[in-house]
Design a protein around this motif. Sequence first.
Motif, mmCIF file in Angstrom:
data_model
loop_
_atom_site.group_PDB
_atom_site.id
_atom_site.type_symbol
_atom_site.label_atom_id
_atom_site.label_comp_id
_atom_site.label_asym_id
_atom_site.label_seq_id
_atom_site.Cartn_x
_atom_site.Cartn_y
_atom_site.Cartn_z
ATOM 1 N N ASP A 1 -7.776 14.321 -40.429
ATOM 2 C CA ASP A 1 -6.651 15.154 -41.402
ATOM 3 C C ASP A 1 -6.567 16.581 -41.032
ATOM 4 O O ASP A 1 -5.677 17.345 -40.940
ATOM 5 C CB ASP A 1 -7.138 14.859 -42.686
ATOM 6 C CG ASP A 1 -6.535 13.408 -43.259
ATOM 7 O OD1 ASP A 1 -5.817 12.738 -42.575
ATOM 8 O OD2 ASP A 1 -7.064 12.838 -44.349
ATOM 9 N N LYS A 2 -7.988 17.089 -40.858
ATOM 10 C CA LYS A 2 -7.985 18.575 -40.659
ATOM 11 C C LYS A 2 -7.339 19.058 -39.401
ATOM 12 O O LYS A 2 -7.296 20.291 -38.978
ATOM 13 C CB LYS A 2 -9.518 19.121 -40.864
ATOM 14 C CG LYS A 2 -10.241 18.372 -39.968
ATOM 15 C CD LYS A 2 -11.846 18.786 -40.200
ATOM 16 C CE LYS A 2 -12.666 18.229 -39.073
ATOM 17 N NZ LYS A 2 -14.079 18.672 -39.575
ATOM 18 N N TRP A 3 -7.368 18.133 -38.566
ATOM 19 C CA TRP A 3 -6.744 18.454 -37.104
ATOM 20 C C TRP A 3 -5.308 18.486 -37.030
ATOM 21 O O TRP A 3 -4.608 19.251 -36.458
ATOM 22 C CB TRP A 3 -7.026 17.453 -35.986
ATOM 23 C CG TRP A 3 -8.466 17.413 -35.635
ATOM 24 C CD1 TRP A 3 -9.531 18.234 -36.336
ATOM 25 C CD2 TRP A 3 -9.237 16.927 -34.627
ATOM 26 N NE1 TRP A 3 -10.748 17.975 -35.660
ATOM 27 C CE2 TRP A 3 -10.580 17.298 -34.696
ATOM 28 C CE3 TRP A 3 -8.532 15.935 -33.808
ATOM 29 C CZ2 TRP A 3 -11.595 16.566 -34.069
ATOM 30 C CZ3 TRP A 3 -9.677 15.277 -32.787
ATOM 31 C CH2 TRP A 3 -11.053 15.571 -32.974
ATOM 32 N N VAL A 4 -4.599 17.932 -38.271
ATOM 33 C CA VAL A 4 -3.114 17.468 -38.048
ATOM 34 C C VAL A 4 -2.414 18.820 -38.333
ATOM 35 O O VAL A 4 -2.864 19.589 -39.233
ATOM 36 C CB VAL A 4 -2.676 16.547 -39.081
ATOM 37 C CG1 VAL A 4 -1.175 16.447 -39.210
ATOM 38 C CG2 VAL A 4 -3.128 15.153 -38.853
ATOM 39 N N GLY A 5 -1.485 19.136 -37.444
ATOM 40 C CA GLY A 5 -0.724 20.633 -37.737
ATOM 41 C C GLY A 5 -1.324 21.515 -36.976
ATOM 42 O O GLY A 5 -0.686 22.783 -36.882
ATOM 43 N N LYS A 6 -2.303 21.711 -36.239
ATOM 44 C CA LYS A 6 -2.977 22.345 -35.233
ATOM 45 C C LYS A 6 -2.898 21.959 -33.941
ATOM 46 O O LYS A 6 -2.798 20.796 -33.661
ATOM 47 C CB LYS A 6 -4.715 22.692 -35.744
ATOM 48 C CG LYS A 6 -4.880 23.020 -37.017
ATOM 49 C CD LYS A 6 -6.362 23.306 -37.354
ATOM 50 C CE LYS A 6 -6.609 23.681 -38.683
ATOM 51 N NZ LYS A 6 -8.216 23.839 -39.005
ATOM 52 N N THR A 7 -2.813 22.944 -33.069
ATOM 53 C CA THR A 7 -2.706 22.544 -31.625
ATOM 54 C C THR A 7 -4.092 22.512 -31.213
ATOM 55 O O THR A 7 -5.213 22.792 -31.485
ATOM 56 C CB THR A 7 -2.365 23.623 -31.053
ATOM 57 O OG1 THR A 7 -2.849 24.917 -30.921
ATOM 58 C CG2 THR A 7 -0.872 24.200 -31.541
ATOM 59 N N LEU A 8 -3.966 21.891 -29.967
ATOM 60 C CA LEU A 8 -5.397 21.753 -29.254
ATOM 61 C C LEU A 8 -6.167 23.119 -28.832
ATOM 62 O O LEU A 8 -7.030 23.286 -28.826
ATOM 63 C CB LEU A 8 -5.012 20.814 -27.912
ATOM 64 C CG LEU A 8 -4.954 19.523 -28.128
ATOM 65 C CD1 LEU A 8 -4.359 18.823 -26.717
ATOM 66 C CD2 LEU A 8 -5.734 18.729 -28.646
ATOM 67 N N LYS A 9 -5.043 24.140 -28.572
ATOM 68 C CA LYS A 9 -5.499 25.407 -28.287
ATOM 69 C C LYS A 9 -6.455 25.905 -29.678
ATOM 70 O O LYS A 9 -7.334 26.422 -29.502
ATOM 71 C CB LYS A 9 -4.396 26.276 -27.996
ATOM 72 C CG LYS A 9 -4.858 27.750 -27.677
ATOM 73 C CD LYS A 9 -3.831 28.592 -27.015
ATOM 74 C CE LYS A 9 -3.296 27.865 -25.665
ATOM 75 N NZ LYS A 9 -2.055 29.044 -25.223
ATOM 76 N N ASP A 10 -5.778 25.509 -30.701
ATOM 77 C CA ASP A 10 -6.345 26.095 -31.986
ATOM 78 C C ASP A 10 -7.726 25.480 -32.071
ATOM 79 O O ASP A 10 -8.860 25.982 -32.538
ATOM 80 C CB ASP A 10 -5.445 25.750 -33.178
ATOM 81 C CG ASP A 10 -4.320 26.448 -33.339
ATOM 82 O OD1 ASP A 10 -4.275 27.704 -32.623
ATOM 83 O OD2 ASP A 10 -3.320 25.795 -33.632
#
Length: 219
Positions: free
Chosen positions: A157-166
């Motif tokens: 959940d905490k990854w959703v909306g973020k990019t791999l770069k983030d």
Amino acid sequence: MKYNSFVVFGLGKFGQAIADKLLESGADVMVVDHDEDIIEQYSSKATSAVEADLTDPAAIKALGISNIDCAIVSMGMSLEASIICTMVCKECGVQWVVAKSGSERMGKVLTKIGADEIIYPEEESGIRTAKRLIASNFLEYFDISDNLCLVEMEPKDKWVGKTLKDLNLRQKYGVNVIAIKDGSIQESVNPDVPLKAGNPLVMVLHKNNLSKLDKTIAL
């Protein structure tokens, strides 16, 4: 090495799964089994489907397999048929013979008579399932080498909306994301595109980082 022509001996569940996958890929596939009904099922889709006694060396030689690149001997519980098919394949000059085995002893016998590769499907499936269950956050787990593994997992959940770069997963956990599934597989991963829930990540990592990643993503 890439092979273009195959013969599959024995059309149980394992043999059929291999034959079907090879046929889907467009390969030239001969299938051989003693069961007339099964051979009838494959007569319209295999390159060649032959009913034969797999314990009869003469019947195997009569198939004309000398130009076949790879043979799959898939009668894991029939030692006699497996031995005969393996021996005849090597005598006829088949380049690579893969034999299914139901036990380590049987595998050793098949290796001694010429099998180039032994497969223990039940054991391998059990190991893969155990590893997947131990690493409960992973949908799939596969060994690549002694040091590397490939895992598939849903983005947390905490990854959703973020990019791999983030997220910087490579630097933090030694993870290399090689594909993202979104119905199909995106083999070219854009590090600037936000991750979506329900789109599993396919990743390669060192086994030493496996437990760290699993514990971290569980939070």
